[in-house]
Design a protein around this motif. Structure first.
Motif, PDB file in Angstrom:
ATOM      1  N   ARG A 195       0.812  -1.219   0.000  1.00 47.06           N
ATOM      2  CA  ARG A 195       0.000   0.000   0.000  1.00 47.06           C
ATOM      3  C   ARG A 195       0.841   1.262   0.000  1.00 47.06           C
ATOM      4  N   LEU A 196       2.125   1.140   0.224  1.00 49.47           N
ATOM      5  CA  LEU A 196       2.999   2.308   0.266  1.00 49.47           C
ATOM      6  C   LEU A 196       3.449   2.671  -1.151  1.00 49.47           C
ATOM      7  N   PRO A 197       3.597   3.964  -1.453  1.00 46.29           N
ATOM      8  CA  PRO A 197       3.850   4.417  -2.823  1.00 46.29           C
ATOM      9  C   PRO A 197       5.261   4.100  -3.314  1.00 46.29           C
ATOM     10  N   ALA A 198       5.332   3.329  -4.369  1.00 50.42           N
ATOM     11  CA  ALA A 198       6.629   2.913  -4.909  1.00 50.42           C
ATOM     12  C   ALA A 198       7.430   4.077  -5.462  1.00 50.42           C
ATOM     13  N   ARG A 199       6.747   5.150  -5.914  1.00 49.78           N
ATOM     14  CA  ARG A 199       7.430   6.262  -6.593  1.00 49.78           C
ATOM     15  C   ARG A 199       7.752   7.419  -5.664  1.00 49.78           C
ATOM     16  N   GLN A 200       7.588   7.228  -4.363  1.00 52.67           N
ATOM     17  CA  GLN A 200       7.996   8.261  -3.417  1.00 52.67           C
ATOM     18  C   GLN A 200       9.280   7.838  -2.712  1.00 52.67           C
ATOM     19  N   THR A 201      10.025   8.838  -2.242  1.00 50.82           N
ATOM     20  CA  THR A 201      11.268   8.526  -1.556  1.00 50.82           C
ATOM     21  C   THR A 201      10.979   7.887  -0.200  1.00 50.82           C
ATOM     22  N   VAL A 202      11.968   7.186   0.295  1.00 52.26           N
ATOM     23  CA  VAL A 202      11.859   6.569   1.616  1.00 52.26           C
ATOM     24  C   VAL A 202      11.560   7.637   2.670  1.00 52.26           C
ATOM     25  N   LEU A 203      12.227   8.774   2.585  1.00 48.90           N
ATOM     26  CA  LEU A 203      12.002   9.845   3.554  1.00 48.90           C
ATOM     27  C   LEU A 203      10.543  10.302   3.528  1.00 48.90           C
ATOM     28  N   ASP A 204       9.967  10.466   2.341  1.00 49.81           N
ATOM     29  CA  ASP A 204       8.570  10.903   2.245  1.00 49.81           C
ATOM     30  C   ASP A 204       7.612   9.840   2.769  1.00 49.81           C
ATOM     31  N   VAL A 205       7.929   8.564   2.524  1.00 50.78           N
ATOM     32  CA  VAL A 205       7.084   7.481   3.025  1.00 50.78           C
ATOM     33  C   VAL A 205       7.048   7.499   4.547  1.00 50.78           C
ATOM     34  N   VAL A 206       8.186   7.764   5.170  1.00 56.20           N
ATOM     35  CA  VAL A 206       8.241   7.819   6.630  1.00 56.20           C
ATOM     36  C   VAL A 206       7.576   9.092   7.143  1.00 56.20           C
ATOM     37  N   LEU A 207       7.843  10.227   6.502  1.00 54.63           N
ATOM     38  CA  LEU A 207       7.253  11.495   6.931  1.00 54.63           C
ATOM     39  C   LEU A 207       5.728  11.453   6.915  1.00 54.63           C
ATOM     40  N   ALA A 208       5.156  10.836   5.885  1.00 57.67           N
ATOM     41  CA  ALA A 208       3.705  10.820   5.727  1.00 57.67           C
ATOM     42  C   ALA A 208       3.011  10.206   6.941  1.00 57.67           C
ATOM     43  N   ALA A 209       3.687   9.304   7.627  1.00 57.49           N
ATOM     44  CA  ALA A 209       3.084   8.650   8.792  1.00 57.49           C
ATOM     45  C   ALA A 209       2.845   9.630   9.930  1.00 57.49           C
ATOM     46  N   ALA A 210       3.537  10.767   9.941  1.00 54.54           N
ATOM     47  CA  ALA A 210       3.337  11.765  10.994  1.00 54.54           C
ATOM     48  C   ALA A 210       1.921  12.312  10.973  1.00 54.54           C
ATOM     49  N   GLN A 211       1.280  12.273   9.803  1.00 53.64           N
ATOM     50  CA  GLN A 211      -0.094  12.746   9.673  1.00 53.64           C
ATOM     51  C   GLN A 211      -1.071  11.609   9.363  1.00 53.64           C
ATOM     52  N   GLY A 212      -0.641  10.386   9.671  1.00 55.79           N
ATOM     53  CA  GLY A 212      -1.517   9.233   9.498  1.00 55.79           C
ATOM     54  C   GLY A 212      -1.801   8.895   8.053  1.00 55.79           C
ATOM     55  N   ARG A 213      -0.899   9.243   7.150  1.00 55.41           N
ATOM     56  CA  ARG A 213      -1.100   9.002   5.720  1.00 55.41           C
ATOM     57  C   ARG A 213      -0.164   7.896   5.241  1.00 55.41           C
ATOM     58  N   THR A 214      -0.519   7.247   4.135  1.00 53.11           N
ATOM     59  CA  THR A 214       0.372   6.247   3.545  1.00 53.11           C
ATOM     60  C   THR A 214       1.297   6.860   2.509  1.00 53.11           C
ATOM     61  N   SER A 215       0.997   8.090   2.035  1.00 52.84           N
ATOM     62  CA  SER A 215       1.861   8.750   1.052  1.00 52.84           C
ATOM     63  C   SER A 215       1.848  10.246   1.287  1.00 52.84           C
ATOM     64  N   ARG A 216       2.891  10.905   0.853  1.00 48.61           N
ATOM     65  CA  ARG A 216       2.987  12.353   0.990  1.00 48.61           C
ATOM     66  C   ARG A 216       2.329  13.022  -0.212  1.00 48.61           C
ATOM     67  N   PHE A 217       1.547  14.085   0.051  1.00 43.37           N
ATOM     68  CA  PHE A 217       0.897  14.803  -1.043  1.00 43.37           C
ATOM     69  C   PHE A 217       1.410  16.242  -1.043  1.00 43.37           C
ATOM     70  N   ARG A 218       0.606  17.197  -0.608  1.00 42.37           N
ATOM     71  CA  ARG A 218       1.036  18.594  -0.601  1.00 42.37           C
ATOM     72  C   ARG A 218       1.213  19.144   0.809  1.00 42.37           C
ATOM     73  N   GLU A 219       1.048  18.275   1.797  1.00 42.38           N
ATOM     74  CA  GLU A 219       1.171  18.737   3.170  1.00 42.38           C
ATOM     75  C   GLU A 219       2.619  19.103   3.474  1.00 42.38           C
ATOM     76  N   SER A 220       2.795  20.032   4.404  1.00 42.10           N
ATOM     77  CA  SER A 220       4.142  20.468   4.778  1.00 42.10           C
ATOM     78  C   SER A 220       4.510  19.884   6.141  1.00 42.10           C
ATOM     79  N   TYR A 221       5.802  19.798   6.395  1.00 39.84           N
ATOM     80  CA  TYR A 221       6.305  19.246   7.645  1.00 39.84           C
ATOM     81  C   TYR A 221       7.323  20.194   8.247  1.00 39.84           C
ATOM     82  N   GLU A 222       7.372  20.208   9.545  1.00 41.09           N
ATOM     83  CA  GLU A 222       8.306  21.072  10.246  1.00 41.09           C
ATOM     84  C   GLU A 222       9.679  20.408  10.338  1.00 41.09           C
ATOM     85  N   ASP A 223      10.675  21.230  10.691  1.00 37.19           N
ATOM     86  CA  ASP A 223      12.040  20.715  10.804  1.00 37.19           C
ATOM     87  C   ASP A 223      12.132  19.589  11.820  1.00 37.19           C
ATOM     88  N   ILE A 224      11.310  19.672  12.878  1.00 39.55           N
ATOM     89  CA  ILE A 224      11.351  18.627  13.903  1.00 39.55           C
ATOM     90  C   ILE A 224      10.877  17.289  13.347  1.00 39.55           C
TER      91      ILE A 224
END
Length: 261
Positions: free
Chosen positions: A90-119
């Motif tokens: 279910r995880l997006p093959a065409r996204q970077t590993v960093l984006d796949v991990v970041l997306a979980a901060a907002q309960g998502r399986t993939s990163r879209f247009r949401e922004s993330y803080e430095d922390i």
């Protein structure tokens, strides 16, 4: 609230077949549980119940004192981290590993247009480093080996700083070195009082990290034995679950088992 998960007299019937019967179990804050049992024991059904993906036919399933069925899915996704081989597809093959991990901060399986803080970025990088995949941060997720995907998934499961973490066979597909790196990381986290309560589902005693405190042994949809791991993970109890003579041994917090005549 000192109880993370609570199951009270839970039954699950699917197509008139009993999958779980009279299940009673609690996991408290600070406890790290292992779930063991043969195929068909009900381990996967248990994880689905805890994540609100399958309703109980009867009985109650609570998280942090609230019925799981009444917790909004987005909130539940942030409360319970999850890693399994089923999630990998279910995880997006065409996204970077960093984006796949970041997306979980907002309960998502993939990163879209949401922004993330430095922390958030710092936490994602630290988690990738903790599970020995920091060098994969800019790789596309779909290019990873199965073992690399497993470790990225576990890192991802910690991203939202959950109250509970369900790890469904996290060492599946890993070679010996990768498995030991993963188990050492999980051992370190088990010893950290800031870590979430962890629930590890596995078929192999060798994949139990040191520092896990309790074990739930299931068979045919029922709880056979549960309690502190040192007193409960015995040759007699495991032999009963698997219907054969099994010798259980341990050393320095690690476990292994083999059949015996």
């Amino acid at each position: 609230m000192d109880t993370v998960f609570s199951l009270n007299d839970v039954n699950v019937n699917i197509d008139n077949t009993a999958i779980l019967t009279a299940l009673n179990w609690r996991q408290k804050v600070g406890e790290h549980w292992v779930v063991l049992g043969p195929n068909g024991a009900g381990k996967t059904t248990l994880t689905k119940l805890l994540m609100g993906r399958l309703p109980a036919t009867s009985g109650s399933v609570d998280i942090l004192g609230e019925p799981v069925a009444e917790v909004p899915s987005a909130e539940l996704n942030s409360l319970v981290g999850y890693s399994s081989s089923a999630l990998a597809t279910r995880l997006p093959a065409r996204q970077t590993v960093l984006d796949v991990v970041l997306a979980a901060a907002q309960g998502r399986t993939s990163r879209f247009r949401e922004s993330y803080e430095d922390i958030d970025l710092e936490r994602a990088h630290n988690l990738l480093a903790a599970f020995s995949v920091a060098e994969l941060a800019e790789r596309l997720y779909g290019t990873l080996s199965n073992g690399e995907k497993q470790r990225v998934q576990v890192a991802r499961a910690f991203m939202a700083d959950p109250q509970a973490l369900i790890l469904d066979e996290p060492a599946s597909g890993l070679d010996l070195g990768a498995r030991e790196n993963l188990l050492m990381a999980l051992t370190e986290l088990a010893g950290d009082h800031r870590s979430p309560a962890m629930l590890l589902v596995t078929h192999h005693l060798e994949e139990i990290p040191a520092g896990y405190t309790h074990v739930l042994i299931m068979s045919a949809g029922r709880v056979l034995h549960s309690g502190e791991i040192a007193a409960t993970l015995t040759s007699e109890n495991l032999s009963e679950a698997f219907g054969m003579e099994i010798q259980v041994e341990s050393s320095q917090g690690r476990w292994w088992a083999h059949g015996r005549r």
